[in-house]
Scaffold this motif. Structure first.
Motif, PDB file in Angstrom:
ATOM      1  N   GLU A   1       1.215  -1.371   0.054  1.00 29.86           N
ATOM      2  CA  GLU A   1       0.055   0.210   0.122  1.00 29.86           C
ATOM      3  C   GLU A   1       0.905   1.035  -0.144  1.00 29.86           C
ATOM      4  OE1 GLU A   1      -2.468   1.943  -0.354  1.00 29.86           O
ATOM      5  OE2 GLU A   1      -3.720   0.340   0.550  1.00 29.86           O
ATOM      6  N   ILE A   2       0.942   1.809  -0.888  1.00 25.15           N
ATOM      7  CA  ILE A   2       1.624   3.510  -0.511  1.00 25.15           C
ATOM      8  C   ILE A   2       0.092   4.282  -1.383  1.00 25.15           C
ATOM      9  CG2 ILE A   2       3.688   2.151  -1.812  1.00 25.15           C
ATOM     10  CD1 ILE A   2       3.058   2.472  -4.432  1.00 25.15           C
ATOM     11  N   GLY A   3      -0.226   4.611  -1.449  1.00 28.65           N
ATOM     12  CA  GLY A   3      -1.864   5.361  -1.343  1.00 28.65           C
ATOM     13  C   GLY A   3      -2.257   4.914  -2.643  1.00 28.65           C
ATOM     14  N   GLN A   4      -2.461   3.740  -3.295  1.00 28.20           N
ATOM     15  CA  GLN A   4      -3.597   3.183  -4.196  1.00 28.20           C
ATOM     16  C   GLN A   4      -4.573   2.704  -4.124  1.00 28.20           C
ATOM     17  OE1 GLN A   4      -0.844   1.741  -3.609  1.00 28.20           O
ATOM     18  NE2 GLN A   4      -0.249  -0.189  -4.624  1.00 28.20           N
ATOM     19  N   GLY A   5      -4.775   2.426  -2.624  1.00 21.90           N
ATOM     20  CA  GLY A   5      -5.557   1.639  -2.214  1.00 21.90           C
ATOM     21  C   GLY A   5      -5.781   0.173  -2.327  1.00 21.90           C
ATOM     22  N   PRO A   6      -4.585  -0.739  -2.784  1.00 22.17           N
ATOM     23  CA  PRO A   6      -5.075  -2.196  -2.826  1.00 22.17           C
ATOM     24  C   PRO A   6      -5.769  -2.731  -1.169  1.00 22.17           C
ATOM     25  CG  PRO A   6      -2.863  -1.493  -2.420  1.00 22.17           C
ATOM     26  CD  PRO A   6      -3.596  -0.144  -2.740  1.00 22.17           C
ATOM     27  N   ARG A   7      -5.504  -2.102   0.165  1.00 18.38           N
ATOM     28  CA  ARG A   7      -5.913  -2.271   1.019  1.00 18.38           C
ATOM     29  C   ARG A   7      -7.563  -2.674   1.327  1.00 18.38           C
ATOM     30  NH1 ARG A   7      -2.288  -3.215   5.655  1.00 18.38           N
ATOM     31  NH2 ARG A   7      -4.005  -2.469   6.704  1.00 18.38           N
ATOM     32  N   THR A   8      -8.220  -1.512   0.695  1.00 19.36           N
ATOM     33  CA  THR A   8     -10.056  -1.134   0.469  1.00 19.36           C
ATOM     34  C   THR A   8      -9.741  -1.974  -0.233  1.00 19.36           C
ATOM     35  OG1 THR A   8      -9.234   1.059   0.956  1.00 19.36           O
ATOM     36  CG2 THR A   8     -11.335   0.165  -0.003  1.00 19.36           C
ATOM     37  N   ALA A   9      -9.580  -1.925  -1.460  1.00 16.87           N
ATOM     38  CA  ALA A   9     -10.407  -3.184  -2.922  1.00 16.87           C
ATOM     39  C   ALA A   9     -10.018  -4.386  -3.115  1.00 16.87           C
ATOM     40  CB  ALA A   9      -9.508  -2.574  -4.461  1.00 16.87           C
ATOM     41  N   LEU A  10      -9.424  -4.443  -2.327  1.00 17.80           N
ATOM     42  CA  LEU A  10      -9.090  -6.030  -1.985  1.00 17.80           C
ATOM     43  C   LEU A  10      -9.948  -6.436  -0.765  1.00 17.80           C
ATOM     44  CD1 LEU A  10      -4.751  -6.425  -2.143  1.00 17.80           C
ATOM     45  CD2 LEU A  10      -6.320  -7.421  -4.806  1.00 17.80           C
ATOM     46  N   SER A  11      -9.973  -5.975   0.200  1.00 21.56           N
ATOM     47  CA  SER A  11     -11.259  -5.663   0.604  1.00 21.56           C
ATOM     48  C   SER A  11     -12.149  -6.018   0.287  1.00 21.56           C
ATOM     49  CB  SER A  11     -10.765  -5.206   2.456  1.00 21.56           C
ATOM     50  OG  SER A  11      -9.364  -5.150   3.215  1.00 21.56           O
ATOM     51  N   GLN A  12     -12.822  -5.495  -0.472  1.00 18.80           N
ATOM     52  CA  GLN A  12     -14.105  -5.416  -1.376  1.00 18.80           C
ATOM     53  C   GLN A  12     -14.483  -5.968  -1.737  1.00 18.80           C
ATOM     54  OE1 GLN A  12     -13.445  -1.355  -2.120  1.00 18.80           O
ATOM     55  NE2 GLN A  12     -15.344  -1.297  -2.507  1.00 18.80           N
ATOM     56  N   VAL A  13     -13.570  -6.743  -2.392  1.00 18.52           N
ATOM     57  CA  VAL A  13     -13.188  -8.641  -3.186  1.00 18.52           C
ATOM     58  C   VAL A  13     -13.768  -9.414  -2.219  1.00 18.52           C
ATOM     59  CG1 VAL A  13     -12.194 -10.084  -3.969  1.00 18.52           C
ATOM     60  CG2 VAL A  13     -11.905  -7.705  -4.679  1.00 18.52           C
ATOM     61  N   VAL A  14     -12.558  -9.704  -0.324  1.00 19.30           N
ATOM     62  CA  VAL A  14     -13.640 -10.419   0.172  1.00 19.30           C
ATOM     63  C   VAL A  14     -14.700 -10.797   1.092  1.00 19.30           C
ATOM     64  CG1 VAL A  14     -12.740 -11.631   2.742  1.00 19.30           C
ATOM     65  CG2 VAL A  14     -11.298 -10.854   0.766  1.00 19.30           C
ATOM     66  N   ALA A  15     -15.305  -9.249   0.613  1.00 18.32           N
ATOM     67  CA  ALA A  15     -16.220  -8.845   1.958  1.00 18.32           C
ATOM     68  C   ALA A  15     -17.364  -9.804   1.114  1.00 18.32           C
ATOM     69  CB  ALA A  15     -16.512  -7.134   1.910  1.00 18.32           C
ATOM     70  N   GLU A  16     -17.714  -8.552  -0.606  1.00 18.77           N
ATOM     71  CA  GLU A  16     -18.553  -9.077  -1.415  1.00 18.77           C
ATOM     72  C   GLU A  16     -18.397 -11.081  -1.425  1.00 18.77           C
ATOM     73  OE1 GLU A  16     -21.447  -9.320  -4.318  1.00 18.77           O
ATOM     74  OE2 GLU A  16     -20.354  -7.304  -3.488  1.00 18.77           O
ATOM     75  N   GLU A  17     -17.055 -11.420  -1.519  1.00 22.23           N
ATOM     76  CA  GLU A  17     -17.318 -13.193  -1.548  1.00 22.23           C
ATOM     77  C   GLU A  17     -17.957 -14.107  -0.948  1.00 22.23           C
ATOM     78  OE1 GLU A  17     -16.933 -16.745  -4.132  1.00 22.23           O
ATOM     79  OE2 GLU A  17     -17.082 -14.359  -5.313  1.00 22.23           O
ATOM     80  N   LEU A  18     -17.498 -13.186   0.454  1.00 23.38           N
ATOM     81  CA  LEU A  18     -17.802 -13.941   1.533  1.00 23.38           C
ATOM     82  C   LEU A  18     -19.302 -13.378   2.145  1.00 23.38           C
ATOM     83  CD1 LEU A  18     -14.436 -14.694   3.613  1.00 23.38           C
ATOM     84  CD2 LEU A  18     -15.886 -16.064   2.056  1.00 23.38           C
TER      85      LEU A  18
END
Length: 415
Positions: free
Chosen positions: A135-152
Protein backbone atom coordinates in the motif's frame (compact mmCIF):
# COMPACT_ATOMS: atom_id res chain seq x y z
CA UNK A 1 -3.27 -1.30 -40.38
CA UNK A 2 0.30 -1.95 -41.41
CA UNK A 3 0.98 -5.64 -42.15
CA UNK A 4 4.78 -5.40 -41.91
CA UNK A 5 7.15 -2.99 -40.23
CA UNK A 6 10.91 -2.77 -39.93
CA UNK A 7 11.94 -0.94 -36.76
CA UNK A 8 15.43 0.24 -35.93
CA UNK A 9 16.17 1.26 -32.35
CA UNK A 10 19.29 2.88 -30.98
CA UNK A 11 20.67 2.97 -27.47
CA UNK A 12 22.55 6.24 -27.03
CA UNK A 13 25.18 6.75 -24.35
CA UNK A 14 24.98 10.13 -22.62
CA UNK A 15 26.61 11.77 -19.62
CA UNK A 16 23.30 12.56 -17.98
CA UNK A 17 22.07 10.90 -14.78
CA UNK A 18 20.74 7.30 -15.05
CA UNK A 19 17.07 6.94 -15.94
CA UNK A 20 14.61 4.79 -14.03
CA UNK A 21 11.04 3.56 -14.31
CA UNK A 22 8.27 6.15 -14.58
CA UNK A 23 4.50 5.73 -14.31
CA UNK A 24 3.31 4.40 -17.66
CA UNK A 25 6.69 2.66 -18.00
CA UNK A 26 7.91 2.42 -21.59
CA UNK A 27 4.71 3.73 -23.18
CA UNK A 28 4.78 7.40 -22.27
CA UNK A 29 7.46 8.42 -24.75
CA UNK A 30 6.01 6.35 -27.58
CA UNK A 31 2.43 7.55 -27.13
CA UNK A 32 3.62 11.19 -27.14
CA UNK A 33 5.20 10.55 -30.52
CA UNK A 34 2.52 8.52 -32.27
CA UNK A 35 -0.48 10.55 -31.14
CA UNK A 36 1.27 13.80 -32.10
CA UNK A 37 1.98 12.14 -35.44
CA UNK A 38 -1.72 11.38 -35.91
CA UNK A 39 -2.60 15.07 -35.77
CA UNK A 40 0.36 16.03 -37.96
CA UNK A 41 -1.02 13.65 -40.59
CA UNK A 42 -4.51 15.15 -40.35
CA UNK A 43 -3.07 18.67 -40.62
CA UNK A 44 -1.31 17.70 -43.84
CA UNK A 45 -4.38 15.96 -45.29
CA UNK A 46 -6.86 18.54 -43.95
CA UNK A 47 -8.87 15.88 -42.09
CA UNK A 48 -10.75 15.95 -38.81
CA UNK A 49 -8.51 14.35 -36.11
CA UNK A 50 -11.45 12.56 -34.48
CA UNK A 51 -12.81 11.09 -37.73
CA UNK A 52 -9.32 10.05 -38.81
CA UNK A 53 -8.81 8.09 -35.59
CA UNK A 54 -12.25 6.50 -35.69
CA UNK A 55 -11.52 5.17 -39.18
CA UNK A 56 -8.22 3.60 -38.16
CA UNK A 57 -8.63 2.39 -34.57
CA UNK A 58 -8.33 -1.31 -33.86
CA UNK A 59 -11.54 -3.11 -32.98
CA UNK A 60 -12.12 -5.29 -29.97
CA UNK A 61 -10.60 -8.70 -30.72
CA UNK A 62 -8.08 -7.33 -33.26
CA UNK A 63 -4.41 -8.25 -32.94
CA UNK A 64 -2.28 -5.44 -31.52
CA UNK A 65 0.96 -7.41 -31.17
CA UNK A 66 1.45 -10.73 -32.97
CA UNK A 67 1.17 -13.67 -30.59
CA UNK A 68 -0.21 -11.51 -27.80
CA UNK A 69 -3.57 -10.82 -26.18
CA UNK A 70 -6.12 -9.32 -28.62
CA UNK A 71 -7.47 -5.82 -27.96
CA UNK A 72 -9.88 -6.24 -25.04
CA UNK A 73 -12.01 -3.08 -25.18
CA UNK A 74 -13.91 -0.82 -27.54
CA UNK A 75 -11.41 1.93 -28.37
CA UNK A 76 -14.00 3.93 -30.31
CA UNK A 77 -16.40 4.00 -27.36
CA UNK A 78 -13.90 5.69 -25.07
CA UNK A 79 -12.76 8.16 -27.71
CA UNK A 80 -16.33 9.18 -28.51
CA UNK A 81 -17.12 9.65 -24.81
CA UNK A 82 -14.17 12.01 -24.45
CA UNK A 83 -15.00 13.87 -27.68
CA UNK A 84 -18.61 14.33 -26.60
CA UNK A 85 -17.55 15.49 -23.11
CA UNK A 86 -15.33 18.27 -24.46
CA UNK A 87 -17.89 19.12 -27.17
CA UNK A 88 -15.41 18.43 -29.94
CA UNK A 89 -17.69 19.54 -32.75
CA UNK A 90 -18.23 22.96 -31.15
CA UNK A 91 -15.37 25.21 -32.22
CA UNK A 92 -13.87 27.52 -29.61
CA UNK A 93 -15.28 31.02 -30.12
CA UNK A 94 -12.43 32.95 -28.52
CA UNK A 95 -9.04 33.38 -30.25
CA UNK A 96 -6.04 31.22 -29.33
CA UNK A 97 -8.31 28.50 -27.96
CA UNK A 98 -8.70 24.98 -29.33
CA UNK A 99 -9.29 21.35 -28.42
CA UNK A 100 -7.12 18.27 -28.74
CA UNK A 101 -7.69 14.54 -28.35
CA UNK A 102 -5.53 11.47 -27.91
CA UNK A 103 -6.03 7.70 -27.59
CA UNK A 104 -3.30 5.45 -26.20
CA UNK A 105 -2.78 1.83 -25.21
CA UNK A 106 -0.13 -0.06 -23.26
CA UNK A 107 0.45 -3.55 -21.97
CA UNK A 108 -0.37 -3.93 -18.26
CA UNK A 109 -0.27 -6.46 -15.49
CA UNK A 110 3.44 -7.21 -15.82
CA UNK A 111 5.29 -10.04 -17.51
CA UNK A 112 4.70 -13.53 -16.13
CA UNK A 113 3.51 -12.48 -12.70
CA UNK A 114 2.91 -14.86 -9.80
CA UNK A 115 1.00 -13.90 -6.67
CA UNK A 116 -0.53 -15.65 -3.67
CA UNK A 117 -3.03 -14.65 -0.99
CA UNK A 118 -4.49 -16.11 2.18
CA UNK A 119 -7.89 -15.44 3.77
CA UNK A 120 -8.26 -16.53 7.39
CA UNK A 121 -11.61 -16.61 9.21
CA UNK A 122 -11.52 -16.85 13.01
CA UNK A 123 -14.12 -18.31 15.33
CA UNK A 124 -15.57 -14.85 16.07
CA UNK A 125 -16.43 -14.46 12.38
CA UNK A 126 -13.72 -11.90 11.70
CA UNK A 127 -11.56 -12.22 8.59
CA UNK A 128 -7.90 -11.41 8.05
CA UNK A 129 -6.43 -10.99 4.57
CA UNK A 130 -2.75 -11.70 3.98
CA UNK A 131 -1.45 -10.20 0.76
CA UNK A 132 1.93 -9.13 -0.58
CA UNK A 133 0.63 -6.05 -2.40
CA UNK A 134 2.23 -2.93 -0.96
CA UNK A 135 0.00 0.00 0.00
CA UNK A 136 1.59 3.26 -1.17
CA UNK A 137 -1.60 5.30 -1.43
CA UNK A 138 -3.20 3.59 -4.42
CA UNK A 139 -5.82 1.87 -2.24
CA UNK A 140 -5.31 -1.92 -2.55
CA UNK A 141 -6.02 -2.63 1.12
CA UNK A 142 -9.52 -1.24 0.70
CA UNK A 143 -10.22 -2.65 -2.77
CA UNK A 144 -8.91 -6.15 -1.99
CA UNK A 145 -10.92 -6.17 1.25
CA UNK A 146 -14.00 -5.34 -0.81
CA UNK A 147 -13.35 -8.42 -2.96
CA UNK A 148 -13.24 -10.58 0.19
CA UNK A 149 -16.35 -8.89 1.61
CA UNK A 150 -18.29 -9.50 -1.60
CA UNK A 151 -17.31 -13.14 -1.94
CA UNK A 152 -17.80 -14.08 1.74
CA UNK A 153 -20.78 -11.77 2.28
CA UNK A 154 -19.35 -10.16 5.40
CA UNK A 155 -19.33 -6.46 6.38
CA UNK A 156 -16.17 -4.50 5.63
CA UNK A 157 -15.65 -3.71 9.32
CA UNK A 158 -15.10 -7.41 10.01
CA UNK A 159 -12.17 -7.62 7.58
CA UNK A 160 -8.61 -6.71 8.49
CA UNK A 161 -5.48 -6.69 6.35
CA UNK A 162 -2.40 -8.13 8.01
CA UNK A 163 0.76 -6.08 8.20
CA UNK A 164 2.97 -7.08 5.28
CA UNK A 165 5.83 -9.30 6.45
CA UNK A 166 7.82 -11.37 3.97
CA UNK A 167 8.31 -14.07 6.63
CA UNK A 168 4.59 -14.92 6.63
CA UNK A 169 2.89 -13.01 3.78
CA UNK A 170 2.20 -15.10 0.64
CA UNK A 171 4.52 -14.40 -2.28
CA UNK A 172 3.94 -11.50 -4.66
CA UNK A 173 6.57 -10.77 -7.30
CA UNK A 174 6.02 -6.98 -7.22
CA UNK A 175 3.52 -4.17 -6.77
CA UNK A 176 3.79 -2.73 -10.26
CA UNK A 177 2.32 -2.50 -13.75
CA UNK A 178 -1.24 -1.66 -12.61
CA UNK A 179 -1.45 -5.30 -11.55
CA UNK A 180 -2.81 -5.21 -8.00
CA UNK A 181 -6.49 -5.65 -8.79
CA UNK A 182 -6.08 -8.17 -11.61
CA UNK A 183 -3.13 -10.25 -10.40
CA UNK A 184 -3.36 -10.00 -6.62
CA UNK A 185 -7.11 -9.42 -6.80
CA UNK A 186 -7.58 -12.76 -8.55
CA UNK A 187 -5.41 -14.50 -5.95
CA UNK A 188 -7.47 -12.88 -3.18
CA UNK A 189 -10.75 -13.88 -4.85
CA UNK A 190 -9.56 -17.48 -5.14
CA UNK A 191 -8.49 -17.49 -1.49
CA UNK A 192 -11.91 -16.16 -0.48
CA UNK A 193 -13.61 -18.79 -2.66
CA UNK A 194 -11.51 -21.50 -0.99
CA UNK A 195 -12.50 -20.21 2.47
CA UNK A 196 -16.14 -20.01 1.37
CA UNK A 197 -16.10 -23.62 0.17
CA UNK A 198 -14.65 -24.79 3.48
CA UNK A 199 -17.14 -22.72 5.48
CA UNK A 200 -20.09 -24.19 3.59
CA UNK A 201 -18.75 -27.71 4.09
CA UNK A 202 -18.45 -27.07 7.83
CA UNK A 203 -21.96 -25.60 7.92
CA UNK A 204 -23.34 -28.61 6.04
CA UNK A 205 -22.04 -30.97 8.72
CA UNK A 206 -23.25 -28.75 11.58
CA UNK A 207 -26.73 -28.33 10.07
CA UNK A 208 -26.88 -31.82 8.57
CA UNK A 209 -27.63 -30.34 5.17
CA UNK A 210 -26.10 -30.65 1.73
CA UNK A 211 -23.54 -27.92 1.06
CA UNK A 212 -25.22 -27.28 -2.31
CA UNK A 213 -28.38 -26.19 -0.45
CA UNK A 214 -26.55 -23.51 1.50
CA UNK A 215 -25.33 -20.04 0.67
CA UNK A 216 -23.78 -17.11 2.50
CA UNK A 217 -25.57 -13.87 3.35
CA UNK A 218 -24.58 -10.99 5.62
CA UNK A 219 -22.36 -12.99 7.93
CA UNK A 220 -24.73 -15.95 8.14
CA UNK A 221 -25.29 -19.28 6.43
CA UNK A 222 -28.62 -19.14 4.64
CA UNK A 223 -30.97 -22.04 3.96
CA UNK A 224 -33.55 -21.10 1.34
CA UNK A 225 -34.24 -17.47 2.23
CA UNK A 226 -33.69 -17.84 5.99
CA UNK A 227 -30.37 -17.04 7.73
CA UNK A 228 -30.06 -19.84 10.27
CA UNK A 229 -26.56 -19.68 11.75
CA UNK A 230 -23.75 -17.16 12.00
CA UNK A 231 -20.27 -17.85 10.64
CA UNK A 232 -18.93 -17.68 14.18
CA UNK A 233 -21.31 -20.36 15.45
CA UNK A 234 -20.55 -22.59 12.42
CA UNK A 235 -16.83 -22.56 13.25
CA UNK A 236 -17.34 -23.01 17.02
CA UNK A 237 -19.84 -25.86 16.59
CA UNK A 238 -17.77 -27.59 13.90
CA UNK A 239 -14.51 -27.52 15.87
CA UNK A 240 -16.21 -27.87 19.26
CA UNK A 241 -14.11 -24.97 20.50
CA UNK A 242 -13.39 -21.29 19.90
CA UNK A 243 -9.88 -22.31 18.84
CA UNK A 244 -10.87 -23.28 15.31
CA UNK A 245 -10.28 -21.25 12.13
CA UNK A 246 -10.74 -21.59 8.38
CA UNK A 247 -7.84 -20.78 6.07
CA UNK A 248 -8.35 -20.25 2.36
CA UNK A 249 -5.51 -19.97 -0.12
CA UNK A 250 -5.40 -18.53 -3.61
CA UNK A 251 -2.78 -18.37 -6.35
CA UNK A 252 -2.45 -16.41 -9.57
CA UNK A 253 0.03 -17.38 -12.28
CA UNK A 254 0.37 -16.03 -15.81
CA UNK A 255 0.60 -18.46 -18.71
CA UNK A 256 3.82 -18.98 -20.61
CA UNK A 257 3.51 -18.56 -24.37
CA UNK A 258 6.42 -19.00 -26.76
CA UNK A 259 4.65 -16.92 -29.43
CA UNK A 260 4.45 -13.86 -27.17
CA UNK A 261 7.30 -11.38 -27.53
CA UNK A 262 8.07 -11.30 -23.80
CA UNK A 263 7.48 -15.00 -23.15
CA UNK A 264 3.96 -14.63 -21.77
CA UNK A 265 0.91 -12.85 -23.08
CA UNK A 266 -0.15 -9.43 -21.84
CA UNK A 267 -2.46 -9.80 -18.84
CA UNK A 268 -4.68 -6.98 -20.09
CA UNK A 269 -4.41 -3.78 -22.13
CA UNK A 270 -4.56 -0.49 -20.28
CA UNK A 271 -6.14 2.25 -22.37
CA UNK A 272 -6.15 5.99 -21.88
CA UNK A 273 -8.31 8.50 -23.72
CA UNK A 274 -7.84 12.22 -23.19
CA UNK A 275 -9.51 15.36 -24.45
CA UNK A 276 -8.47 18.91 -23.60
CA UNK A 277 -9.34 22.50 -24.37
CA UNK A 278 -6.48 24.98 -24.03
CA UNK A 279 -5.91 28.70 -24.26
CA UNK A 280 -2.50 29.99 -25.30
CA UNK A 281 -1.30 33.48 -24.40
CA UNK A 282 0.59 34.62 -27.53
CA UNK A 283 2.46 37.31 -25.57
CA UNK A 284 3.93 34.93 -22.99
CA UNK A 285 3.54 31.42 -24.41
CA UNK A 286 1.68 30.29 -21.28
CA UNK A 287 -0.73 27.37 -21.81
CA UNK A 288 -3.91 27.39 -19.73
CA UNK A 289 -5.83 24.13 -19.41
CA UNK A 290 -9.49 25.16 -19.56
CA UNK A 291 -10.95 21.66 -19.53
CA UNK A 292 -9.50 18.16 -19.38
CA UNK A 293 -11.55 14.97 -19.66
CA UNK A 294 -10.05 11.53 -19.18
CA UNK A 295 -11.77 8.22 -19.91
CA UNK A 296 -10.68 5.15 -17.99
CA UNK A 297 -11.41 1.54 -18.99
CA UNK A 298 -11.90 0.04 -15.51
CA UNK A 299 -13.74 -3.11 -16.56
CA UNK A 300 -15.53 -3.07 -13.22
CA UNK A 301 -14.73 -0.32 -10.74
CA UNK A 302 -14.40 -2.14 -7.41
CA UNK A 303 -14.10 1.22 -5.63
CA UNK A 304 -15.20 4.00 -8.01
CA UNK A 305 -13.84 6.88 -5.90
CA UNK A 306 -10.42 5.27 -5.74
CA UNK A 307 -10.51 4.63 -9.49
CA UNK A 308 -11.27 8.28 -10.19
CA UNK A 309 -8.50 9.33 -7.81
CA UNK A 310 -6.01 7.03 -9.50
CA UNK A 311 -6.93 8.28 -12.96
CA UNK A 312 -6.86 11.95 -12.01
CA UNK A 313 -3.53 11.41 -10.26
CA UNK A 314 -2.19 9.91 -13.48
CA UNK A 315 -3.41 12.93 -15.46
CA UNK A 316 -1.63 15.28 -13.04
CA UNK A 317 1.57 13.25 -13.53
CA UNK A 318 1.02 13.78 -17.24
CA UNK A 319 0.50 17.51 -16.82
CA UNK A 320 3.86 17.76 -15.07
CA UNK A 321 5.54 15.74 -17.80
CA UNK A 322 3.84 17.89 -20.45
CA UNK A 323 4.22 21.43 -19.18
CA UNK A 324 7.11 21.72 -16.74
CA UNK A 325 9.13 18.69 -15.67
CA UNK A 326 12.62 18.87 -17.17
CA UNK A 327 16.15 17.99 -16.08
CA UNK A 328 18.41 20.91 -16.97
CA UNK A 329 22.13 20.44 -17.54
CA UNK A 330 25.02 22.84 -17.93
CA UNK A 331 28.49 21.59 -18.84
CA UNK A 332 27.38 18.06 -17.96
CA UNK A 333 26.11 19.04 -14.49
CA UNK A 334 22.50 18.67 -13.41
CA UNK A 335 21.26 22.07 -12.23
CA UNK A 336 17.86 21.16 -10.79
CA UNK A 337 18.38 17.91 -8.92
CA UNK A 338 16.00 18.72 -6.05
CA UNK A 339 12.35 19.68 -5.55
CA UNK A 340 13.28 23.32 -4.89
CA UNK A 341 14.52 23.74 -8.46
CA UNK A 342 12.73 20.89 -10.24
CA UNK A 343 9.18 21.96 -11.11
CA UNK A 344 6.23 19.63 -10.44
CA UNK A 345 2.50 20.38 -10.71
CA UNK A 346 0.84 22.42 -7.97
CA UNK A 347 -2.82 22.96 -7.21
CA UNK A 348 -2.92 26.00 -9.47
CA UNK A 349 -1.84 23.75 -12.36
CA UNK A 350 -5.03 21.65 -12.09
CA UNK A 351 -7.26 22.26 -15.16
CA UNK A 352 -10.09 24.75 -14.63
CA UNK A 353 -12.52 21.92 -15.30
CA UNK A 354 -11.39 18.34 -14.72
CA UNK A 355 -13.39 15.11 -15.12
CA UNK A 356 -12.84 11.37 -15.33
CA UNK A 357 -15.26 9.03 -17.09
CA UNK A 358 -15.22 5.45 -15.79
CA UNK A 359 -16.08 2.92 -18.50
CA UNK A 360 -17.37 -0.32 -17.01
CA UNK A 361 -18.04 -3.14 -19.47
CA UNK A 362 -16.92 -6.04 -17.26
CA UNK A 363 -14.26 -6.86 -19.85
CA UNK A 364 -11.32 -7.34 -17.47
CA UNK A 365 -9.66 -10.57 -16.30
CA UNK A 366 -9.74 -9.49 -12.64
CA UNK A 367 -12.42 -10.06 -9.97
CA UNK A 368 -15.95 -9.36 -11.24
CA UNK A 369 -14.58 -8.21 -14.62
CA UNK A 370 -12.18 -5.60 -13.25
CA UNK A 371 -9.02 -4.28 -14.90
CA UNK A 372 -6.01 -2.51 -13.46
CA UNK A 373 -5.85 1.26 -13.84
CA UNK A 374 -3.61 4.14 -12.80
CA UNK A 375 -1.24 4.47 -15.75
CA UNK A 376 -3.59 4.88 -18.72
CA UNK A 377 -4.67 8.38 -17.71
CA UNK A 378 -1.10 9.61 -18.00
CA UNK A 379 -0.48 8.50 -21.57
CA UNK A 380 -2.65 10.86 -23.70
CA UNK A 381 -1.99 14.11 -21.83
CA UNK A 382 1.12 15.38 -23.66
CA UNK A 383 -0.11 14.65 -27.18
CA UNK A 384 -3.64 15.94 -26.48
CA UNK A 385 -2.23 19.24 -25.18
CA UNK A 386 0.29 19.60 -28.02
CA UNK A 387 -2.43 18.85 -30.56
CA UNK A 388 -4.67 21.48 -29.00
CA UNK A 389 -1.85 24.06 -28.97
CA UNK A 390 -1.19 23.40 -32.67
CA UNK A 391 -4.86 23.91 -33.49
CA UNK A 392 -5.04 27.04 -31.30
CA UNK A 393 -2.01 29.02 -32.48
CA UNK A 394 -0.59 27.06 -35.41
CA UNK A 395 2.74 25.93 -33.94
CA UNK A 396 3.69 22.27 -33.64
CA UNK A 397 6.08 21.58 -30.75
CA UNK A 398 7.86 18.22 -30.96
CA UNK A 399 9.88 18.35 -27.77
CA UNK A 400 8.66 18.22 -24.17
CA UNK A 401 8.01 20.01 -21.91
CA UNK A 402 5.83 22.62 -23.59
CA UNK A 403 7.26 25.54 -21.62
CA UNK A 404 6.18 29.16 -22.20
CA UNK A 405 9.59 30.19 -23.66
CA UNK A 406 9.41 27.30 -26.12
CA UNK A 407 5.89 28.24 -27.24
CA UNK A 408 6.77 31.96 -27.42
CA UNK A 409 9.87 31.35 -29.55
CA UNK A 410 7.85 29.15 -31.94
CA UNK A 411 5.23 31.90 -32.26
CA UNK A 412 7.91 34.50 -32.94
CA UNK A 413 9.51 32.28 -35.58
CA UNK A 414 6.12 31.75 -37.20
CA UNK A 415 5.32 35.49 -37.31
Amino acid sequence: KIPYANVEAYGVYTNTVPAGAFRGFGALQVTWAYESQMDMITESLVLDPLEFRLKNLLKKGDVYTVGDTPVDCDLKEGLMKVADAIKWKEKSKKPNRAKGISCCIKDAGGTYKVAGATVKMSSDGSVVLLTGTVEIGQGPRTALSQVVAEELSVPMDQIGVAQLDTDVTPYDISTSASSSMVVMGTAVLRAAQDAKKQLLQCAAKVLKQKASNLRLGNGHVVVGERPVISFSKVIVDFFGSKAGEIIGKGLYKDNRNAKAVLGSTTTFWEVGWGGVEVEVDPDTGVIRLLNYVSACDAGKAINPEQCIGQDEGAVMFGIGHTLMEEMIYEDGQLLNGNLVDYSVPRFDDVPDKFDTILIENGNGPGPFGSKGIGEGGLLPVASAVANAVSRAVGVRIQELPLTPPKIWRALQAKS
